[in-house]
Design a protein around this motif. Structure first.
Motif, PDB file in Angstrom:
ATOM      1  N   THR A 208     113.597  16.657 -42.709  1.00 54.82           N
ATOM      2  CA  THR A 208     113.905  17.286 -41.425  1.00 54.82           C
ATOM      3  C   THR A 208     113.778  18.797 -41.525  1.00 54.82           C
ATOM      4  O   THR A 208     113.240  19.450 -40.616  1.00 54.82           O
ATOM      5  N   PHE A 209     114.250  19.373 -42.625  1.00 57.76           N
ATOM      6  CA  PHE A 209     114.112  20.813 -42.831  1.00 57.76           C
ATOM      7  C   PHE A 209     112.638  21.218 -42.877  1.00 57.76           C
ATOM      8  O   PHE A 209     112.236  22.223 -42.291  1.00 57.76           O
ATOM      9  N   SER A 210     111.839  20.419 -43.558  1.00 61.52           N
ATOM     10  CA  SER A 210     110.412  20.720 -43.665  1.00 61.52           C
ATOM     11  C   SER A 210     109.746  20.711 -42.292  1.00 61.52           C
ATOM     12  O   SER A 210     108.953  21.606 -41.969  1.00 61.52           O
ATOM     13  N   VAL A 211     110.083  19.714 -41.470  1.00 57.57           N
ATOM     14  CA  VAL A 211     109.504  19.637 -40.126  1.00 57.57           C
ATOM     15  C   VAL A 211     109.986  20.802 -39.270  1.00 57.57           C
ATOM     16  O   VAL A 211     109.194  21.458 -38.568  1.00 57.57           O
ATOM     17  N   MET A 212     111.282  21.103 -39.311  1.00 55.48           N
ATOM     18  CA  MET A 212     111.846  22.153 -38.469  1.00 55.48           C
ATOM     19  C   MET A 212     111.274  23.521 -38.796  1.00 55.48           C
ATOM     20  O   MET A 212     110.995  24.319 -37.900  1.00 55.48           O
ATOM     21  N   THR A 213     111.108  23.824 -40.062  1.00 55.67           N
ATOM     22  CA  THR A 213     110.605  25.146 -40.444  1.00 55.67           C
ATOM     23  C   THR A 213     109.114  25.306 -40.178  1.00 55.67           C
ATOM     24  O   THR A 213     108.589  26.415 -40.244  1.00 55.67           O
ATOM     25  N   SER A 214     108.436  24.220 -39.871  1.00 54.39           N
ATOM     26  CA  SER A 214     107.022  24.306 -39.520  1.00 54.39           C
ATOM     27  C   SER A 214     106.817  24.489 -38.015  1.00 54.39           C
ATOM     28  O   SER A 214     105.691  24.703 -37.569  1.00 54.39           O
ATOM     29  N   LEU A 215     107.918  24.413 -37.226  1.00 59.67           N
ATOM     30  CA  LEU A 215     107.834  24.545 -35.775  1.00 59.67           C
ATOM     31  C   LEU A 215     107.956  26.002 -35.350  1.00 59.67           C
ATOM     32  O   LEU A 215     108.566  26.813 -36.061  1.00 59.67           O
ATOM     33  N   PRO A 216     107.426  26.362 -34.193  1.00 62.89           N
ATOM     34  CA  PRO A 216     107.655  27.710 -33.645  1.00 62.89           C
ATOM     35  C   PRO A 216     109.144  27.927 -33.372  1.00 62.89           C
ATOM     36  O   PRO A 216     109.862  26.990 -33.006  1.00 62.89           O
ATOM     37  N   ASN A 217     109.618  29.150 -33.536  1.00 58.09           N
ATOM     38  CA  ASN A 217     111.041  29.450 -33.364  1.00 58.09           C
ATOM     39  C   ASN A 217     111.569  29.042 -31.997  1.00 58.09           C
ATOM     40  O   ASN A 217     112.693  28.564 -31.867  1.00 58.09           O
ATOM     41  N   GLU A 218     110.757  29.231 -30.951  1.00 55.88           N
ATOM     42  CA  GLU A 218     111.237  28.979 -29.595  1.00 55.88           C
ATOM     43  C   GLU A 218     111.472  27.500 -29.281  1.00 55.88           C
ATOM     44  O   GLU A 218     112.168  27.162 -28.322  1.00 55.88           O
ATOM     45  N   SER A 219     110.908  26.603 -30.076  1.00 50.08           N
ATOM     46  CA  SER A 219     111.065  25.171 -29.794  1.00 50.08           C
ATOM     47  C   SER A 219     112.051  24.485 -30.740  1.00 50.08           C
ATOM     48  O   SER A 219     112.344  23.305 -30.569  1.00 50.08           O
ATOM     49  N   ARG A 220     112.601  25.205 -31.690  1.00 50.58           N
ATOM     50  CA  ARG A 220     113.446  24.571 -32.710  1.00 50.58           C
ATOM     51  C   ARG A 220     114.761  24.040 -32.141  1.00 50.58           C
ATOM     52  O   ARG A 220     115.180  22.936 -32.465  1.00 50.58           O
ATOM     53  N   GLN A 221     115.425  24.816 -31.301  1.00 49.72           N
ATOM     54  CA  GLN A 221     116.724  24.387 -30.805  1.00 49.72           C
ATOM     55  C   GLN A 221     116.621  23.130 -29.949  1.00 49.72           C
ATOM     56  O   GLN A 221     117.481  22.251 -30.003  1.00 49.72           O
ATOM     57  N   ALA A 222     115.552  23.018 -29.170  1.00 50.11           N
ATOM     58  CA  ALA A 222     115.389  21.845 -28.310  1.00 50.11           C
ATOM     59  C   ALA A 222     115.023  20.595 -29.102  1.00 50.11           C
ATOM     60  O   ALA A 222     115.341  19.476 -28.686  1.00 50.11           O
ATOM     61  N   LEU A 223     114.379  20.770 -30.258  1.00 54.37           N
ATOM     62  CA  LEU A 223     113.846  19.629 -30.993  1.00 54.37           C
ATOM     63  C   LEU A 223     114.681  19.196 -32.189  1.00 54.37           C
ATOM     64  O   LEU A 223     114.461  18.111 -32.720  1.00 54.37           O
ATOM     65  N   ILE A 224     115.619  20.023 -32.617  1.00 50.41           N
ATOM     66  CA  ILE A 224     116.324  19.691 -33.859  1.00 50.41           C
ATOM     67  C   ILE A 224     117.136  18.410 -33.734  1.00 50.41           C
ATOM     68  O   ILE A 224     117.164  17.589 -34.660  1.00 50.41           O
ATOM     69  N   LEU A 225     117.786  18.174 -32.596  1.00 49.74           N
ATOM     70  CA  LEU A 225     118.553  16.937 -32.431  1.00 49.74           C
ATOM     71  C   LEU A 225     117.650  15.708 -32.346  1.00 49.74           C
ATOM     72  O   LEU A 225     117.891  14.723 -33.071  1.00 49.74           O
ATOM     73  N   PRO A 226     116.609  15.706 -31.489  1.00 47.07           N
ATOM     74  CA  PRO A 226     115.734  14.523 -31.458  1.00 47.07           C
ATOM     75  C   PRO A 226     115.079  14.220 -32.799  1.00 47.07           C
ATOM     76  O   PRO A 226     115.032  13.060 -33.229  1.00 47.07           O
ATOM     77  N   ILE A 227     114.598  15.249 -33.485  1.00 47.38           N
ATOM     78  CA  ILE A 227     113.936  15.031 -34.776  1.00 47.38           C
ATOM     79  C   ILE A 227     114.923  14.473 -35.794  1.00 47.38           C
ATOM     80  O   ILE A 227     114.613  13.528 -36.530  1.00 47.38           O
ATOM     81  N   SER A 228     116.129  15.030 -35.824  1.00 47.85           N
ATOM     82  CA  SER A 228     117.142  14.556 -36.771  1.00 47.85           C
ATOM     83  C   SER A 228     117.498  13.099 -36.511  1.00 47.85           C
ATOM     84  O   SER A 228     117.598  12.289 -37.446  1.00 47.85           O
ATOM     85  N   LEU A 229     117.684  12.751 -35.243  1.00 45.10           N
ATOM     86  CA  LEU A 229     118.071  11.382 -34.903  1.00 45.10           C
ATOM     87  C   LEU A 229     116.954  10.383 -35.167  1.00 45.10           C
ATOM     88  O   LEU A 229     117.196   9.308 -35.725  1.00 45.10           O
ATOM     89  N   PHE A 230     115.738  10.740 -34.803  1.00 44.93           N
ATOM     90  CA  PHE A 230     114.613   9.833 -35.046  1.00 44.93           C
ATOM     91  C   PHE A 230     114.375   9.647 -36.545  1.00 44.93           C
ATOM     92  O   PHE A 230     114.096   8.534 -37.005  1.00 44.93           O
ATOM     93  N   ASN A 231     114.482  10.733 -37.307  1.00 43.72           N
ATOM     94  CA  ASN A 231     114.269  10.622 -38.753  1.00 43.72           C
ATOM     95  C   ASN A 231     115.278   9.680 -39.396  1.00 43.72           C
ATOM     96  O   ASN A 231     114.917   8.829 -40.220  1.00 43.72           O
ATOM     97  N   GLN A 232     116.548   9.815 -39.016  1.00 41.17           N
ATOM     98  CA  GLN A 232     117.540   8.910 -39.595  1.00 41.17           C
ATOM     99  C   GLN A 232     117.308   7.479 -39.123  1.00 41.17           C
ATOM    100  O   GLN A 232     117.514   6.523 -39.891  1.00 41.17           O
ATOM    101  N   SER A 233     116.876   7.318 -37.882  1.00 43.06           N
ATOM    102  CA  SER A 233     116.600   5.969 -37.367  1.00 43.06           C
ATOM    103  C   SER A 233     115.511   5.290 -38.182  1.00 43.06           C
ATOM    104  O   SER A 233     115.600   4.090 -38.492  1.00 43.06           O
ATOM    105  N   TRP A 234     114.470   6.053 -38.562  1.00 41.28           N
ATOM    106  CA  TRP A 234     113.408   5.474 -39.397  1.00 41.28           C
ATOM    107  C   TRP A 234     113.976   5.025 -40.744  1.00 41.28           C
ATOM    108  O   TRP A 234     113.620   3.966 -41.259  1.00 41.28           O
ATOM    109  N   TRP A 235     114.856   5.859 -41.311  1.00 39.63           N
ATOM    110  CA  TRP A 235     115.412   5.535 -42.623  1.00 39.63           C
ATOM    111  C   TRP A 235     116.304   4.293 -42.566  1.00 39.63           C
ATOM    112  O   TRP A 235     116.226   3.417 -43.437  1.00 39.63           O
ATOM    113  N   VAL A 236     117.151   4.219 -41.540  1.00 40.61           N
ATOM    114  CA  VAL A 236     118.034   3.062 -41.393  1.00 40.61           C
ATOM    115  C   VAL A 236     117.209   1.799 -41.155  1.00 40.61           C
ATOM    116  O   VAL A 236     117.484   0.738 -41.735  1.00 40.61           O
TER     117      VAL A 236
END
Length: 243
Positions: free
Chosen positions: A122-150
């Motif tokens: 998740t950190f790797s994906v977030m730091t590759s995003l533009p700064n202006e889109s990080r706050q909007a995407l951090i929750l969806p990306i975090s939740l989807f990533n954990q969903s894949w793992w579970v």
């Protein structure tokens, strides 16, 4: 009319964020599926109950730490020993959170979850995003990533030990995932300094210990990063004084 328009725009932004978060999570899913399935299979082979395997993926959610838990749980080690080892392995997550603090959601529950779910991937994906889109995407990306793992852990449990016999060394899938994400992040930022710190720290740590190699290497990394930060700050301050 204006209020309705604002609500519509807000709804569209939220829908876009979740759709974009799902899209950004797909590369992680390609790594999480084999690694998570491997974890589920290995955990079942180790004799861990299904409910405990799923709880590890939901409550702990730390790939490397979950793999490390398996032999300790099988050996019946005390909870204190297991917790200490997990804390050492996950110590690096403290540094992951620092550069992303300003991009965390404003809602307290969402902010807490994002900090909990901040994995290497998740950190790797977030730091590759533009700064202006990080706050909007951090929750969806975090939740989807954990969903894949579970999901992958559940598939691994259902497949059972048959896959372990067919494909040995399944635990190496997580190492491959780390290597791929590290390469992709390097391609994105083109910075050699983190690689130099990691290699130097591992080499130095191997001279002192083998039992606590990861903890010592992380500690050396921390010291080198702090030293570089202090040196950079002094260089900038000195340059400003000269001007």
């Amino acid at each position: 009319m204006t209020t309705h328009s604002n609500e519509l725009n807000q709804s569209l932004k939220i829908n876009y964020a979740w759709a974009e978060g799902f899209k950004k999570s797909l590369p992680v899913a390609m790594g999480y599926l084999p690694a998570g399935i491997a974890f589920g299979v290995l955990a079942q082979v180790a004799g861990i109950p299904m409910w405990a395997i799923m709880m590890l993926s939901i409550v702990l959610y730390a790939g490397a730490a979950q793999y490390a838990c398996l032999p300790m749980l099988s050996a019946g080690l005390p909870i204190g020993n297991i917790a200490t080892n997990i804390a050492a392995i996950n110590l690096r997550h403290v540094f992951y959170g620092m550069p992303l603090l300003q991009y965390l959601p404003e809602h307290k529950l969402a902010k807490t979850y994002c900090l909990f779910a901040l994995t290497d991937e998740t950190f790797s994906v977030m730091t590759s995003l533009p700064n202006e889109s990080r706050q909007a995407l951090i929750l969806p990306i975090s939740l989807f990533n954990q969903s894949w793992w579970v999901l992958a852990s559940a598939i691994g449990v259902m497949i059972g030990s048959a896959l372990s016999d067919l494909i040995p060394h399944l635990d190496f899938a997580l190492v491959c995932l780390f290597a791929i994400l590290a390469y992709e992040q390097f391609q994105s930022i083109k910075r050699y300094f983190p690689i130099g710190i990691a290699v130097t720290s591992l080499a130095a740590a191997s001279l002192f210990t083998s039992n606590w190699l990861l903890l010592v290497a992380i500690t050396i990394c921390m010291l080198l990063i702090l030293a570089r930060g202090i040196w950079t700050q002094r260089s900038l301050t000195g340059g400003n004084h000269e001007q």
